[in-house]
Design a protein around this motif. Structure first.
Motif, PDB file in Angstrom:
ATOM      1  N   ASP A 132      70.595 -33.365   6.804  1.00 18.00           N
ATOM      2  CA  ASP A 132      71.531 -33.899   8.134  1.00 18.00           C
ATOM      3  C   ASP A 132      70.430 -34.350   8.915  1.00 18.00           C
ATOM      4  OD1 ASP A 132      70.757 -31.390   8.490  1.00 18.00           O
ATOM      5  OD2 ASP A 132      72.435 -30.257   9.282  1.00 18.00           O
ATOM      6  N   SER A 133      70.497 -34.348  10.335  1.00 17.87           N
ATOM      7  CA  SER A 133      69.764 -34.919  11.800  1.00 17.87           C
ATOM      8  C   SER A 133      68.951 -33.638  11.658  1.00 17.87           C
ATOM      9  CB  SER A 133      70.773 -35.033  12.367  1.00 17.87           C
ATOM     10  OG  SER A 133      71.220 -34.197  13.017  1.00 17.87           O
ATOM     11  N   THR A 134      69.318 -32.390  11.631  1.00 16.16           N
ATOM     12  CA  THR A 134      68.442 -31.214  12.138  1.00 16.16           C
ATOM     13  C   THR A 134      68.028 -30.039  11.161  1.00 16.16           C
ATOM     14  OG1 THR A 134      70.623 -29.554  12.391  1.00 16.16           O
ATOM     15  CG2 THR A 134      69.647 -31.501  14.121  1.00 16.16           C
ATOM     16  N   HIS A 135      68.431 -30.141   9.701  1.00 19.45           N
ATOM     17  CA  HIS A 135      68.609 -29.150   8.689  1.00 19.45           C
ATOM     18  C   HIS A 135      67.910 -29.558   7.645  1.00 19.45           C
ATOM     19  CE1 HIS A 135      69.589 -26.210  12.145  1.00 19.45           C
ATOM     20  NE2 HIS A 135      68.319 -25.644  11.274  1.00 19.45           N
ATOM     21  N   HIS A 136      67.496 -29.092   6.725  1.00 18.84           N
ATOM     22  CA  HIS A 136      67.679 -29.065   5.311  1.00 18.84           C
ATOM     23  C   HIS A 136      68.075 -28.337   4.021  1.00 18.84           C
ATOM     24  CE1 HIS A 136      64.060 -31.992   5.266  1.00 18.84           C
ATOM     25  NE2 HIS A 136      63.675 -30.809   6.411  1.00 18.84           N
TER      26      HIS A 136
ATOM     27  N   LYS B  14      68.091 -23.091   4.041  1.00 20.71           N
ATOM     28  CA  LYS B  14      67.889 -23.706   5.151  1.00 20.71           C
ATOM     29  C   LYS B  14      67.199 -23.884   5.930  1.00 20.71           C
ATOM     30  CE  LYS B  14      71.878 -25.566   7.602  1.00 20.71           C
ATOM     31  NZ  LYS B  14      73.452 -25.725   7.887  1.00 20.71           N
ATOM     32  N   LEU B  15      66.776 -24.621   5.949  1.00 19.54           N
ATOM     33  CA  LEU B  15      65.116 -24.839   6.740  1.00 19.54           C
ATOM     34  C   LEU B  15      65.656 -26.125   7.863  1.00 19.54           C
ATOM     35  CD1 LEU B  15      62.191 -25.702   4.103  1.00 19.54           C
ATOM     36  CD2 LEU B  15      63.125 -23.363   5.175  1.00 19.54           C
ATOM     37  N   PRO B  16      64.820 -25.664   8.791  1.00 21.34           N
ATOM     38  CA  PRO B  16      64.658 -26.590  10.250  1.00 21.34           C
ATOM     39  C   PRO B  16      63.852 -28.186   9.983  1.00 21.34           C
ATOM     40  CG  PRO B  16      64.461 -24.741  10.974  1.00 21.34           C
ATOM     41  CD  PRO B  16      64.556 -24.871   9.415  1.00 21.34           C
ATOM     42  N   ARG B  17      64.623 -28.912  10.235  1.00 18.00           N
ATOM     43  CA  ARG B  17      63.637 -30.538   9.703  1.00 18.00           C
ATOM     44  C   ARG B  17      62.715 -30.695  10.096  1.00 18.00           C
ATOM     45  NH1 ARG B  17      66.826 -35.140   7.152  1.00 18.00           N
ATOM     46  NH2 ARG B  17      64.566 -36.454   7.229  1.00 18.00           N
ATOM     47  N   ALA B  18      62.432 -30.117  11.856  1.00 10.68           N
ATOM     48  CA  ALA B  18      61.688 -29.867  12.549  1.00 10.68           C
ATOM     49  C   ALA B  18      59.961 -28.806  12.221  1.00 10.68           C
ATOM     50  CB  ALA B  18      61.720 -29.798  13.902  1.00 10.68           C
TER      51      ALA B  18
ATOM     52  N   VAL C 247      60.174 -22.713  14.910  1.00 10.70           N
ATOM     53  CA  VAL C 247      60.192 -24.051  15.916  1.00 10.70           C
ATOM     54  C   VAL C 247      59.796 -24.043  17.399  1.00 10.70           C
ATOM     55  CG1 VAL C 247      62.118 -25.814  16.165  1.00 10.70           C
ATOM     56  CG2 VAL C 247      61.268 -25.187  13.396  1.00 10.70           C
ATOM     57  N   SER C 248      61.097 -23.245  18.453  1.00 12.56           N
ATOM     58  CA  SER C 248      61.300 -22.632  19.587  1.00 12.56           C
ATOM     59  C   SER C 248      59.801 -23.016  19.483  1.00 12.56           C
ATOM     60  CB  SER C 248      62.065 -21.693  19.220  1.00 12.56           C
ATOM     61  OG  SER C 248      63.262 -21.542  19.772  1.00 12.56           O
ATOM     62  N   VAL C 249      58.706 -22.157  19.414  1.00 11.92           N
ATOM     63  CA  VAL C 249      57.140 -21.929  19.927  1.00 11.92           C
ATOM     64  C   VAL C 249      56.668 -22.961  20.392  1.00 11.92           C
ATOM     65  CG1 VAL C 249      55.482 -20.350  20.029  1.00 11.92           C
ATOM     66  CG2 VAL C 249      56.865 -19.194  19.602  1.00 11.92           C
ATOM     67  N   GLU C 250      56.529 -24.006  18.744  1.00 10.79           N
ATOM     68  CA  GLU C 250      56.919 -25.638  18.969  1.00 10.79           C
ATOM     69  C   GLU C 250      56.586 -26.390  19.893  1.00 10.79           C
ATOM     70  OE1 GLU C 250      56.425 -26.766  14.307  1.00 10.79           O
ATOM     71  OE2 GLU C 250      55.141 -25.536  14.524  1.00 10.79           O
ATOM     72  N   GLU C 251      57.942 -25.949  20.518  1.00  5.58           N
ATOM     73  CA  GLU C 251      58.430 -27.038  21.730  1.00  5.58           C
ATOM     74  C   GLU C 251      57.713 -26.952  23.009  1.00  5.58           C
ATOM     75  OE1 GLU C 251      62.574 -26.020  21.125  1.00  5.58           O
ATOM     76  OE2 GLU C 251      62.784 -27.335  19.138  1.00  5.58           O
ATOM     77  N   VAL C 252      56.741 -26.060  23.088  1.00  7.73           N
ATOM     78  CA  VAL C 252      56.107 -25.380  24.632  1.00  7.73           C
ATOM     79  C   VAL C 252      54.674 -25.823  24.443  1.00  7.73           C
ATOM     80  CG1 VAL C 252      58.230 -24.088  25.261  1.00  7.73           C
ATOM     81  CG2 VAL C 252      56.085 -22.808  24.091  1.00  7.73           C
ATOM     82  N   LEU C 253      54.324 -26.678  23.270  1.00  5.98           N
ATOM     83  CA  LEU C 253      53.139 -26.220  22.867  1.00  5.98           C
ATOM     84  C   LEU C 253      52.194 -28.224  23.404  1.00  5.98           C
ATOM     85  CD1 LEU C 253      52.341 -24.799  19.330  1.00  5.98           C
ATOM     86  CD2 LEU C 253      52.421 -23.633  21.506  1.00  5.98           C
TER      87      LEU C 253
END
Length: 169
Positions: free
Chosen positions: A44-48, A62-66, A103-109
């Motif tokens: 879907d748009s956010t997960h596998h 369930k894995l986050p797509r990002a 994923v959360s940490v990668e968003e602030v890099l």
């Protein structure tokens, strides 16, 4: 007795299936045996959403797509099932928590920075992150109780550096 492993060719198959969704048969090998894992992936748009069937064993993930390490996470998950380490609820919850924290940490890099998120032994601060730059120098090392706390700590540590963002304070 050695463990079942997934070859590079099969890892590439997993990556394509993650990208496109659908089904795939993934061969796992060890010197004395080969087994096939049936993998079904719905995106879907956010997960596998992943279902793995290996003989009588069936498990899902369930894995986050990002997530940048999603293919490695899927590889490890399939190998764990094949090697009899499947369906430990605590492991699965911990693995998902680590992936979500990544994923959360990668968003602030910033560009050129890489985050390594790990589980710690501290029950009050169970998540840890180390951020490095392109040269492998440490930019930040923090712990947190939640993925949000961890990302905020990384953001704060990167902004507090004396010579600007990107060097460890």
């Amino acid at each position: 007795m050695s463990e079942f492993r997934i070859s590079l060719r099969q890892i590439m198959l997993l990556q394509r299936t993650l990208d496109n969704g659908g089904t795939a048969t993934c061969k796992l090998q060890r010197p004395e045996a080969t087994v096939d894992a049936q993998i079904e992936i719905e995106n879907d748009s956010t997960h596998h959403s992943i279902k793995v069937t290996l003989g009588p064993l069936c498990s899902s993930l369930k894995l986050p797509r990002a997530l940048s390490t999603k293919c490695q996470s899927l590889r490890d998950f399939v190998q764990d099932i094949a090697n009899g380490r499947a369906d430990s609820a605590a492991q699965t919850e911990e693995a998902l928590a680590l992936m979500e924290a990544q994923v959360s940490v990668e968003e602030v890099l910033q560009t050129g920075q890489t985050a390594y998120v790990i589980a710690t032994v501290n029950r009050q601060l169970p998540l840890g992150a180390v951020v490095t730059d392109d040269q492998g120098d440490v930019c930040a090392a923090v712990t947190g109780a939640t993925k949000e706390q961890l990302a905020a700590a990384v953001r704060a540590k990167l902004r507090l550096s004396p010579d600007g963002i990107g060097k460890f304070a």
